[in-house]
Enzyme design. Structure first.
Site, PDB file in Angstrom:
ATOM      1  N   SER A  56      78.526  26.974  33.208  1.00  0.00           N
ATOM      2  CA  SER A  56      77.605  26.848  34.366  1.00  0.00           C
ATOM      3  C   SER A  56      78.003  27.169  35.829  1.00  0.00           C
ATOM      4  O   SER A  56      79.287  27.581  35.684  1.00  0.00           O
ATOM      5  CB  SER A  56      77.225  25.206  34.387  1.00  0.00           C
ATOM      6  OG  SER A  56      78.314  24.664  34.836  1.00  0.00           O
ATOM      7  N   ASP A  93      75.379  29.868  31.770  1.00  0.00           N
ATOM      8  CA  ASP A  93      74.278  28.979  31.581  1.00  0.00           C
ATOM      9  C   ASP A  93      73.670  28.560  33.077  1.00  0.00           C
ATOM     10  O   ASP A  93      74.477  28.553  34.020  1.00  0.00           O
ATOM     11  CB  ASP A  93      74.999  27.690  31.209  1.00  0.00           C
ATOM     12  CG  ASP A  93      74.120  26.670  30.798  1.00  0.00           C
ATOM     13  OD1 ASP A  93      72.927  27.012  30.272  1.00  0.00           O
ATOM     14  OD2 ASP A  93      74.488  25.547  30.731  1.00  0.00           O
ATOM     15  N   ASP A 115      67.714  31.447  35.061  1.00  0.00           N
ATOM     16  CA  ASP A 115      66.717  30.345  34.967  1.00  0.00           C
ATOM     17  C   ASP A 115      65.955  30.362  36.188  1.00  0.00           C
ATOM     18  O   ASP A 115      66.142  29.764  37.380  1.00  0.00           O
ATOM     19  CB  ASP A 115      67.542  28.831  34.958  1.00  0.00           C
ATOM     20  CG  ASP A 115      66.554  27.713  34.779  1.00  0.00           C
ATOM     21  OD1 ASP A 115      65.545  28.004  34.905  1.00  0.00           O
ATOM     22  OD2 ASP A 115      67.205  26.467  34.689  1.00  0.00           O
ATOM     23  N   ASP A 277      76.312  20.107  25.671  1.00  0.00           N
ATOM     24  CA  ASP A 277      77.500  19.885  26.395  1.00  0.00           C
ATOM     25  C   ASP A 277      77.780  18.437  26.464  1.00  0.00           C
ATOM     26  O   ASP A 277      78.995  18.141  26.657  1.00  0.00           O
ATOM     27  CB  ASP A 277      77.076  20.367  27.842  1.00  0.00           C
ATOM     28  CG  ASP A 277      78.046  20.243  28.861  1.00  0.00           C
ATOM     29  OD1 ASP A 277      79.074  19.689  28.759  1.00  0.00           O
ATOM     30  OD2 ASP A 277      77.729  20.752  30.226  1.00  0.00           O
TER      31      ASP A 277
HETATM   32  P1  13P Z   1      73.001  18.601  26.823  1.00  0.00           P
HETATM   33  O1  13P Z   1      73.040  17.740  28.404  1.00  0.00           O
HETATM   34  O2  13P Z   1      72.004  18.004  26.055  1.00  0.00           O
HETATM   35  O3  13P Z   1      74.345  18.871  26.224  1.00  0.00           O
HETATM   36  O4  13P Z   1      72.415  19.802  27.488  1.00  0.00           O
HETATM   37  C1  13P Z   1      73.220  20.868  27.661  1.00  0.00           C
HETATM   38  C2  13P Z   1      72.453  22.168  28.205  1.00  0.00           C
HETATM   39  O5  13P Z   1      71.483  22.468  28.097  1.00  0.00           O
HETATM   40  C3  13P Z   1      73.359  23.135  28.989  1.00  0.00           C
HETATM   41  O6  13P Z   1      72.714  24.209  29.338  1.00  0.00           O
HETATM   42  O1  G3H Z   2      72.793  22.370  31.944  1.00  0.00           O
HETATM   43  C1  G3H Z   2      73.781  21.651  32.367  1.00  0.00           C
HETATM   44  C2  G3H Z   2      75.066  21.656  31.621  1.00  0.00           C
HETATM   45  O2  G3H Z   2      75.126  20.524  31.082  1.00  0.00           O
HETATM   46  C3  G3H Z   2      75.976  22.105  32.710  1.00  0.00           C
HETATM   47  O3  G3H Z   2      76.318  21.143  33.652  1.00  0.00           O
HETATM   48  O4  G3H Z   2      76.297  21.880  35.932  1.00  0.00           O
HETATM   49  O5  G3H Z   2      77.560  19.777  35.359  1.00  0.00           O
HETATM   50  O6  G3H Z   2      78.352  21.979  34.537  1.00  0.00           O
HETATM   51  P1  G3H Z   2      77.159  21.300  34.984  1.00  0.00           P
HETATM   52 ZN    ZN Z   3      70.761  23.776  29.975  1.00  0.00          ZN
END
Ligand code: 13P
Ligand code: G3H
Ligand code: ZN
Length: 330
Positions: A56, A93, A115, A277
């Site tokens: 991310s 991500d 996104d 995640d």
């Molecule tokens: P979770 O929080 O369900 O693990 O989803 C992770 C996710 O979609 C990262 O883009």
């Molecule tokens: O979509 C969200 C992911 O779990 C990433 O989370 O932005 O805290 O790294 P983060």
């Molecule tokens: Zn996500």
């Protein structure tokens, strides 16, 4: 500027084609440190599964963009050293701007998500198209998103989800040229995906959340047959891990995830990438809390991060083998 090809990474094109045809999903595990990367690669090698290392923008800030590039390159070499050259994708991500996507591509990512789901439909199309043009010129694949997931998507948080509207998908895919599409069918980010009052109780008194909207998924598949679909927010929030966290001083309240049989069903459809995640965060935290609580004299980080890494690896192997079905597909 470095190309992902020089790092030994692959994009998602061929992996997704095979996954859609084969009725399984490629795991996309988020990472931001060495132990997570080791656990992901060990699990992928031991199960012979392709894998997406997912970062991310917050994780990129945390770990540093240069280190991440070398970690991804190291992941590819590490897999070879462990005895199996599994295909590894380095994916952004929830990219939220063209500039961030471009920067990741220039730093060796082989796949990016733009996104634009929080924008108007027109703005989402425009932004996604701009990213696709730059990415495709560099052989990088792009994931777009239609529909909004509840919960926190990186720094953006939404109170309620908006399901993907099937009548938009064909136009979006055609206009933008994206390689895959993330959709909203009832999953959400984080460890509190549902409120207890949204759930029913089964005979054992266990909370059962409302099912995913497979009717919407089917409608989407009808409109863009064989097109790669991505499922975000797909953690199952294992209750044994939550119990360990709470037993050793944590305070996780009403943590509820997506039942694994629902994800198995999704993986057998056009869903070819499943994002996980939170489950990794839970596994690591449970293990670290348990070690620190039961071995209070311990102060060598390897003594608590090592078991946490092992626990993570077990979780990822379980997801690959028993939920996503990507074992032996490398
Ligand atoms: P979770 O929080 O369900 O693990 O989803 C992770 C996710 O979609 C990262 O883009
Ligand atoms: O979509 C969200 C992911 O779990 C990433 O989370 O932005 O805290 O790294 P983060
Ligand atoms: Zn996500």
């Amino acid at each position: 500027m470095v190309s992902y090809k020089e790092l030994g990474l692959v994009n998602t094109k061929e992996l997704f084609q095979k996954a859609v045809k084969g009725g399984y999903a490629i795991p996309a595990f988020n990472f931001n440190n060495m132990e997570q990367m080791q656990a992901i690669i060990q699990a992928a090698v031991e199960t012979k599964s392709p894998v997406i290392l997912q970062v991310s923008s917050g994780a990129r800030k945390y770990a540093n963009q240069t280190l991440l590039r070398y970690m991804a390159q190291g992941a590819v070499e590490y897999a070879k050293e462990l005895g199996f050259n599994v295909p590894v994708v380095l994916h952004l991500d929830h990219g939220d701007t063209f500039e961030l996507c471009k920067s990741c591509i220039d730093f060796g990512f082989s796949s990016v998500m733009i996104d634009g789901s929080h924008h108007s439909y027109e703005k989402n199309v425009e932004l996604t198209k701009q990213v696709v043009e730059y990415a495709h010129a560099h052989g990088v694949t792009v994931e777009g998103e239609l529909g909004v997931l509840a919960g926190v998507e990186d720094e953006v948080s939404a109170e309620h989800h908006t399901y993907t509207q099937p009548e938009e998908v064909e136009d979006f895919v055609k206009k933008t040229g994206v390689d895959s599409l993330a959709i909203s069918i009832g999953t959400s980010h984080g460890a509190n995906k549902f409120k207890p009052e949204q759930c029913t109780r089964n005979a054992d008194g266990v909370l059962v959340p409302p099912p995913l909207r497979f009717d919407i998924l089917e409608e989407i598949e009808k409109r863009i047959p064989g097109f790669p679909i991505v499922l975000h927010g797909a953690s199952s929030v294992p209750q044994d891990q939550v119990a360990i966290i709470n037993q050793y001083g944590g305070k996780m309240v009403d943590a509820i995830g997506i039942p694994e049989e629902q994800l198995r069903k999704a993986a057998a459809s056009a869903v070819c990438k499943i994002n996980i995640d939170s489950d990794g965060r839970l596994a690591m935290t449970a293990s670290v809390r348990e070690t620190l609580a039961t071995k209070p004299a311990e102060f060598d980080p390897r003594k608590y991060l090592g078991p946490a890494r092992d626990s993570l690896k077990d979780l990822y192997k379980h997801k690959i083998t028993d939920v996503l079905g990507s074992a032996n597909k490398a």
